[in-house]
Each structure stands twice: as C-alpha cells, then as structure tokens.
Design an enzyme around this catalytic site. Structure first.
Site, PDB file in Angstrom:
ATOM      1  CG  PHE A 142     -63.765  -3.682 -89.727  1.00 43.30           C
ATOM      2  CD1 PHE A 142     -63.129  -4.929 -89.934  1.00 43.30           C
ATOM      3  CD2 PHE A 142     -64.742  -3.332 -88.882  1.00 43.30           C
ATOM      4  CE1 PHE A 142     -63.604  -6.039 -88.920  1.00 43.30           C
ATOM      5  CE2 PHE A 142     -65.177  -4.319 -88.011  1.00 43.30           C
ATOM      6  CZ  PHE A 142     -64.828  -5.729 -88.221  1.00 43.30           C
TER       7      PHE A 142
ATOM      8  CG  ASP B  58     -61.775   1.863 -86.934  1.00 43.24           C
ATOM      9  OD1 ASP B  58     -60.942   1.503 -86.037  1.00 43.24           O
ATOM     10  OD2 ASP B  58     -62.891   1.365 -86.839  1.00 43.24           O
TER      11      ASP B  58
ATOM     12  CE1 TYR C 121     -62.095  -6.743 -81.068  1.00 38.77           C
ATOM     13  CE2 TYR C 121     -63.368  -5.277 -79.541  1.00 38.77           C
ATOM     14  CZ  TYR C 121     -63.180  -5.822 -80.706  1.00 38.77           C
ATOM     15  OH  TYR C 121     -63.867  -5.415 -81.668  1.00 38.77           O
ATOM     16  CE  LYS C 122     -59.938  -6.031 -83.790  1.00 32.99           C
ATOM     17  NZ  LYS C 122     -60.572  -5.123 -84.951  1.00 32.99           N
TER      18      LYS C 122
ATOM     19  NE  ARG D 174     -57.037 -10.511 -89.687  1.00 34.38           N
ATOM     20  CZ  ARG D 174     -57.995  -9.799 -89.054  1.00 34.38           C
ATOM     21  NH1 ARG D 174     -58.359  -8.791 -89.500  1.00 34.38           N
ATOM     22  NH2 ARG D 174     -58.221 -10.324 -88.164  1.00 34.38           N
TER      23      ARG D 174
HETATM   24  C1  LIG Z   1     -62.303  -4.881 -84.970  1.00 33.03           C
HETATM   25  C2  LIG Z   1     -62.686  -3.691 -85.414  1.00 33.03           C
HETATM   26  C3  LIG Z   1     -63.746  -2.886 -85.137  1.00 33.03           C
HETATM   27  C4  LIG Z   1     -64.602  -3.580 -83.989  1.00 33.03           C
HETATM   28  O1  LIG Z   1     -65.653  -2.829 -83.708  1.00 33.03           O
HETATM   29  P1  LIG Z   1     -66.513  -3.358 -82.503  1.00 33.03           P
HETATM   30  O2  LIG Z   1     -67.582  -2.174 -82.280  1.00 33.03           O
HETATM   31  O3  LIG Z   1     -65.598  -3.591 -81.408  1.00 33.03           O
HETATM   32  O4  LIG Z   1     -67.243  -4.642 -82.696  1.00 33.03           O
HETATM   33  C5  LIG Z   1     -64.026  -1.716 -85.859  1.00 33.03           C
HETATM   34  N1  LIG Z   1     -63.207  -1.082 -86.692  1.00 33.03           N
HETATM   35  C6  LIG Z   1     -62.079  -1.812 -87.325  1.00 33.03           C
HETATM   36  C7  LIG Z   1     -61.469  -1.337 -88.224  1.00 33.03           C
HETATM   37  C8  LIG Z   1     -61.894  -3.332 -86.690  1.00 33.03           C
HETATM   38  O5  LIG Z   1     -60.716  -3.711 -87.253  1.00 33.03           O
END
Ligand SMILES: *Cc1c(COP(=O)(O)O)cnc(C)c1O
Length: 417
Positions: free
Chosen positions: A124, A203, A228-229, A378
C-alpha cells in the site's frame, strides 16, 4: 460449498454466525455491500456507545478524563485479543500512517549501525512513502522486494532480499496485500528477519478482524493497522499499534509527547518515557473515536476470530468459484492467489472495463465494490455482515453489468476514493 442459489440460502440458514448480521445496520433493499475492506459497516450499537461518551462529556466535563485516559490501552487490549496479543502490547493512537512512522523510526533507532530497510514494491502506497521518507532522513537504504503483484512476496524472496541487503535494520510488510489479497506468511518472514538481527513491522490494515494473525505466537516485533476496515470503527477511527512486550524498552519513538511520558501529570521538565506500551502514545487520544472502535470490535470478540476466519474463507472461496464460472467467461481474470491458503478476506477481479463496471454497479444500486486503478474490482465479503446468498447474487449482478453494452460507454469521471 453452495452450488445453487437455493444452496446459498440454505448455507445462510445453517450459518452459526448468522445472528451477527442483525447487529449491523443493513439496508436490506440497498445494494450488496462488498467494500467492507475500505470502510466496515456500522454496528447498531455504535450510536449508543458514542452517545454515552457525549453524555459523559456533558455531565462530567473535564473529570471525564479519569475514565477516558485508560481507554487507548483498554480498547487496545481488546483489539489484541483479535490479533493473538496478550494484554499490555496494543494501544489505540493516531493514524496507521503516523504509527508506521513512529514504529519504523523506533526500530531504526534500535538498530543504529545497520544500513538497510526491506519492504515490498507492491505494498500500500502509504507504507512505501513512510519507508522512503525515513530512509532518506536517516540515510539508510530502502530495498523493495519485486514481489509478484498477485501472489505477493514469498518468504524465500524476502529471505533472499535480507541476505543481499545483508545489514538490515527493519523488515516491513503488509500481512494481506491491499490489492490482490495475498496473505503473507508472517511467522516465516519474522523468523527470516530475526536470523539476520532485523526487527519486523507488519501493516495489518487488511488482516485485523479477518485473519487471526497470532502476533505473539509468530514472535512479531511491531505491527499497526487501521480500525475503520474490518474493525468497523467508522471513518477516520483511531488506529492501533502493537509492540511486543520485550521490545518495548528497546524502542524510543520519534514524537516525544506528554502522553508517552512517565507520570504525565507531574509535568516534569524533561522527556522520560513510561516503561510500557503507552510510550508509543503522543498526544490526547480521540475518545469519541475510540468509543466507536470499541463498539466496532464487540461483535468480532463475541463471534471469535477462528469462526470469523472460517466463514471469511468460505465466502471468498464461493466468490472465487462463482467468479471462475460466471465472470472469467466474460473477460475477467482473477487477480488474487488461486491457492485459498494464500488469500486473505477479499478477491481482486481484473477486467479492462472494471472502472465502468464499478460505476454502473453503484449507479444502479446493485453492488458496492471497490475499484483500484487501472483495472481491478476488489470484492470483500465480511464474515459477520455478508451472507452467502449476497455473494451469489453479487456475482450475477457483476455478470449482468459486464453483459450490458453501457459498460463500454461509461466515461471515466469523478474522483476515486
Ligand atoms: C487502509 C490502509 C492504510 C490506511 O492508512 P491511514 O493512515 O489510516 O490513512 C494503511 N496501510 C494499509 C496497508 C492500508 O490498507
């Protein structure tokens, strides 16, 4: 696995988790929601949980902090239960991006003489950007593993990168790839990293609340992820971070704030971080957000991660098989690992008209998918709130849209989030 719509309906009746669907606010006449890996659904209990903090604020004013101040750690412990982490190793704090920075910088500080950071080319973007920024700032070398975009990095590839880079301080990967859903062998990567004296940072944004990661058992050093996921904490919910207990005293984080300070309210002149996990806090925690995260994870804790993961895998397997049968003949290729053991909770479908298809699916109120440039849909069924028949019907609706001539006429416009 259900092989007809009728069998999918029966699978829902037989589903031991079926009652959990009622804990979420679902518009039954609305589109089929398959974007829970971008933003989880709100549990019905969230509104009351947030209202109760508003009420505490109104009645108690500043003395509310007597209770609120422990929430980052208490709710962190509960998230820890979903991740296989014993108490005292998880706190809620900041965003995932900020936590990645804090933890990676802390790891580099604990390995001052080692020159390299190893990461994943297809991770990501925020993960890559944080590592790039830190590598530049700290004058270290960033080595990105050229992983397969569908299969993800293999432990062998990571092992080879560790050998080549040879003086690695930090090894940073996602447990589930945000795009393909490829599942990383976290324990194997950690073992390889530890053999060369590197620390690991994972992560878990697309893993927490779907895959039972087993952080303690895998001997992971550091981890973070968003709430939030799959954790249903709501938009912008505070993220969480994990630091294994024995690693905590070895790490200093780069943001020296008063919430990480020993005896915080003594207002001492000089920074002296507290011993435990709270040294990774920075400033005042977002209490309203934490209350929503607590409500968001309650159904997952009640269901239990082994059960959640078992159903998630069945939903994805059904989605994969129906996509093979109904969508591959319509030009879709499956852009997720074929081996169910190497997949997380979502599936990626590549199609040249994926953007137009996703627009039509949303405009017609059929399915809420997620689009990733240039050509990927997705689809993420969520164990506690998606039914088998929804997976069945969603694939039919995607097929219907791909058959519609309009899919070739929709012009790309608007912002993609
Ligand atoms: C959604 C996601 C994030 C989100 O990071 P924020 O700091 O909350 O915007 C980070 N890393 C991964 C792998 C994600 O899928």
């Amino acid at each position: 696995m259900p092989d007809s719509r009728q069998a999918a309906l029966q699978a829902d009746l037989d589903d031991p988790l079926r009652a959990f669907r009622d804990e979420f606010d679902i518009d039954l006449g609305g589109p089929i929601y398959l974007d829970g890996n971008s933003l989880g659904r709100p549990p019905r209990a969230t509104a009351a949980a947030v209202a109760s903090v508003l009420d505490e604020w109104r009645r108690q004013l500043v003395s509310g902090w007597d209770r609120w101040i422990d929430l980052p750690r208490l709710v962190g412990d509960r998230i820890g239960r979903l991740l296989g982490a014993a108490n005292g190793q998880v706190v809620l704090s900041d965003s995932t991006t900020v936590n990645l920075y804090k933890l990676a910088a802390g790891a580099l500080g604990a390995r001052p003489t080692k020159g390299a950071i190893v990461g994943d080319l297809h991770d990501f973007p925020t993960v890559r950007y944080v590592l790039q920024g830190l590598a530049e700032r700290e004058r270290r070398r960033l080595v990105l593993v050229e992983s397969d975009p569908v299969e993800g990095p293999s432990p062998e590839q990571v092992g080879a990168a560790l050998e080549r880079a040879d003086d690695v301080a930090l090894c940073c990967f996602s447990a589930v790839n945000y795009r393909s859903g490829a599942l990383l062998d976290v324990a194997a990567v950690t073992e390889a990293a530890h053999r060369v004296g590197a620390l690991t940072l994972f992560d878990l944004s697309h893993a927490a609340g779907v895959v039972p990661v087993g952080l303690d058992a895998a001997d992971v050093d550091l981890a973070t992820g968003c709430s939030y996921k799959y954790l249903n904490g709501g938009p912008g919910a505070p993220a969480w971070l994990y630091v294994r207990r024995d690693v905590q005293p070895q790490l200093r984080q780069p943001i020296w704030g008063w919430f990480g300070q020993r005896d915080q309210f003594a207002m001492a002149r000089d920074y002296d971080p507290v011993e435990g996990i709270e040294r990774f806090l920075t400033g005042s925690p977002a209490i309203l957000g934490i209350a929503a995260v607590d409500a968001g994870i309650a159904p997952l804790l009640a269901a239990g991660m082994p059960e959640v993961w078992a159903k998630a895998r069945r939903l994805v397997a059904l989605l994969a098989r129906r996509s093979e049968e109904r969508l591959v003949p319509r030009g879709v290729s499956i852009a997720s690992p074929g081996d169910p053991a190497r997949r997380g909770g979502h599936l990626a479908l590549a199609h040249p008209q994926a953007l137009a298809a996703s627009r039509l699916l949303v405009e017609r109120g059929l399915v809420v998918p997620d689009f990733r440039r240039p050509d990927v849909l997705r689809l993420a069924p969520v164990a506690l709130s998606t039914s088998y028949v929804e997976v069945w019907d969603a694939v039919e609706r995607v097929a219907e849209v791909l058959d519609d001539g309009a899919v070739h006429r929709v012009v790309a416009a608007g912002r993609i989030t």
